[in-house]
Design an enzyme around this catalytic site. Structure first.
Site, PDB file in Angstrom:
ATOM      1  N   LYS A 136       0.830  -1.215   0.000  1.00 14.25           N
ATOM      2  CA  LYS A 136       0.000   0.000   0.000  1.00 14.25           C
ATOM      3  C   LYS A 136       0.866   1.268   0.000  1.00 14.25           C
ATOM      4  O   LYS A 136       0.585   2.194  -0.741  1.00 14.25           O
ATOM      5  CB  LYS A 136      -0.891   0.063   1.256  1.00 14.25           C
ATOM      6  N   ARG A 155      -9.654   1.371   8.760  1.00 11.42           N
ATOM      7  CA  ARG A 155      -9.298  -0.023   9.029  1.00 11.42           C
ATOM      8  C   ARG A 155     -10.400  -0.749   9.786  1.00 11.42           C
ATOM      9  O   ARG A 155     -10.244  -1.941  10.083  1.00 11.42           O
ATOM     10  CB  ARG A 155      -8.037  -0.056   9.877  1.00 11.42           C
ATOM     11  N   ARG A 196      11.201  -7.544   4.142  1.00 12.09           N
ATOM     12  CA  ARG A 196      11.238  -6.099   4.416  1.00 12.09           C
ATOM     13  C   ARG A 196      12.093  -5.828   5.665  1.00 12.09           C
ATOM     14  O   ARG A 196      12.929  -4.931   5.664  1.00 12.09           O
ATOM     15  CB  ARG A 196       9.810  -5.578   4.627  1.00 12.09           C
ATOM     16  N   ARG A 225      11.066  -1.666  11.708  1.00 10.62           N
ATOM     17  CA  ARG A 225       9.829  -1.308  12.397  1.00 10.62           C
ATOM     18  C   ARG A 225       9.580  -2.260  13.561  1.00 10.62           C
ATOM     19  O   ARG A 225       9.755  -3.467  13.419  1.00 10.62           O
ATOM     20  CB  ARG A 225       8.654  -1.384  11.415  1.00 10.62           C
ATOM     21  N   ARG A 273      -1.229  -8.298  13.295  1.00  9.51           N
ATOM     22  CA  ARG A 273      -1.706  -7.312  12.303  1.00  9.51           C
ATOM     23  C   ARG A 273      -2.590  -7.993  11.251  1.00  9.51           C
ATOM     24  O   ARG A 273      -3.597  -7.444  10.808  1.00  9.51           O
ATOM     25  CB  ARG A 273      -0.510  -6.624  11.637  1.00  9.51           C
TER      26      ARG A 273
END
Ligand code: AMP
Length: 195
Positions: free
Chosen positions: A13, A88, A127, A139, A150
Site C-alpha cells: 500500500k 481499518r 522487508r 519497524r 496485524r
C-alpha cells in the site's frame, strides 16, 4: 481526487500510495506514518499508543479518526488525498463518510490490493531483513508475532470495510501479487476510468 487504498499489511500500500500521490499531485495520508511520528516524537498521543502499535494491534478508533479529520483539513489536502492505512474498521469507514460529508465532499474511489497471506509472511520477513541489512531501523511491528496480530486484525476488522465500500459502488480490486510496476499501471488504469 479523494482516494482510499486498502489491503493487508505488507501488500505494498505504501509504495503504491506514494506513486498515486505523485501522479495526481495530492498528499499521501498514511495513518501508520502519522502514528509512528507521534511515537518517535514522544508526544502524549505517541506515548499512549507506542505499545499497542509494537504489538501490532489497532490504535483506538477515536484516536485515529481525530488524527485523520485534522489532517484532511490542512491546505495541501484541499485538492484531494490518498488515504493509506485508513479506514481499518467499519467505525472508521462510517466516520470518514461523515467527516467528508460535513465538508461537502466524498470519495472518488476505494482501491484494494488483493494479496495472498502466505506471500505476505515472506514479504514482511524480507522487508525487515532488507532494512536491517541497510542499517535502517526495523519497524517494531515487523516481526512474526506482531505481523500475525496485524494480519488477524486485518481479517477481523478491516476485511468488512471492503464490503462496506463495495456496497457503495466505490471498490476497485487489483491483484497485488503482480510486479510492482504492473500493479501501479493497473491502479492508474482503474483511476483513469473513475475520473
Ligand atoms: P501501517 O503502517 O499502516 O501498517 O500501520 C502500522 C500500525 O499503526 C498498525 O498496526 C496500527 O497499530 C496503527 N494504525 C495505522 N493505521 C491505523 C488505523 N486506521 N486504525 C488503527 N490503527 C492504525
Amino acid at each position: 481526487m479523494r482516494l482510499v487504498l486498502l489491503g493487508p499489511p505488507g501488500a505494498g500500500k505504501g509504495t503504491q500510495a506514494t506513486r498515486i500521490a505523485a501522479r495526481f499531485g495530492i498528499p499521501q495520508l498514511s495513518t501508520g506514518d502519522m502514528l509512528r511520528e507521534a511515537v518517535a516524537s514522544e508526544t502524549p498521543l505517541g506515548l499512549r499508543i507506542k505499545h499497542v502499535m509494537a504489538r501490532g494491534e489497532l490504535v483506538p478508533d477515536d484516536v485515529v479518526i481525530a488524527v485523520v479529520a485534522d489532517r484532511v483539513d490542512r491546505s495541501d489536502a484541499s485538492r484531494g488525498f490518498v488515504l493509506d492505512g485508513f479506514p481499518r474498521t467499519l467505525v472508521q469507514a462510517e466516520a470518514l463518510d461523515r467527516e467528508l460529508a460535513a465538508r461537502g465532499i466524498g470519495l472518488d474511489a476505494v482501491l484494494e490490493l488483493d494479496v495472498d497471506e502466505e506471500v505476505l509472511l515472506v514479504r514482511i520477513a524480507s522487508r525487515a531483513g532488507q532494512a536491517a541489512d541497510q542499517g535502517q531501523p526495523v519497524r517494531s511491528d515487523d516481526n512474526p508475532g506482531a505481523f500475525n496480530t496485524r494480519l488477524k486484525a486485518y481479517r477481523a476488522q478491516t476485511a468488512p470495510v471492503s464490503e462496506y465500500f463495495r456496497s457503495q459502488g466505490l471498490l476497485r480490486v487489483v491483484d497485488g501479487l503482480q510486479p510492482i510496476d504492473v500493479v501501479t499501471k493497473q491502479l492508474m488504469e482503474v483511476l483513469a476510468a473513475c475520473v
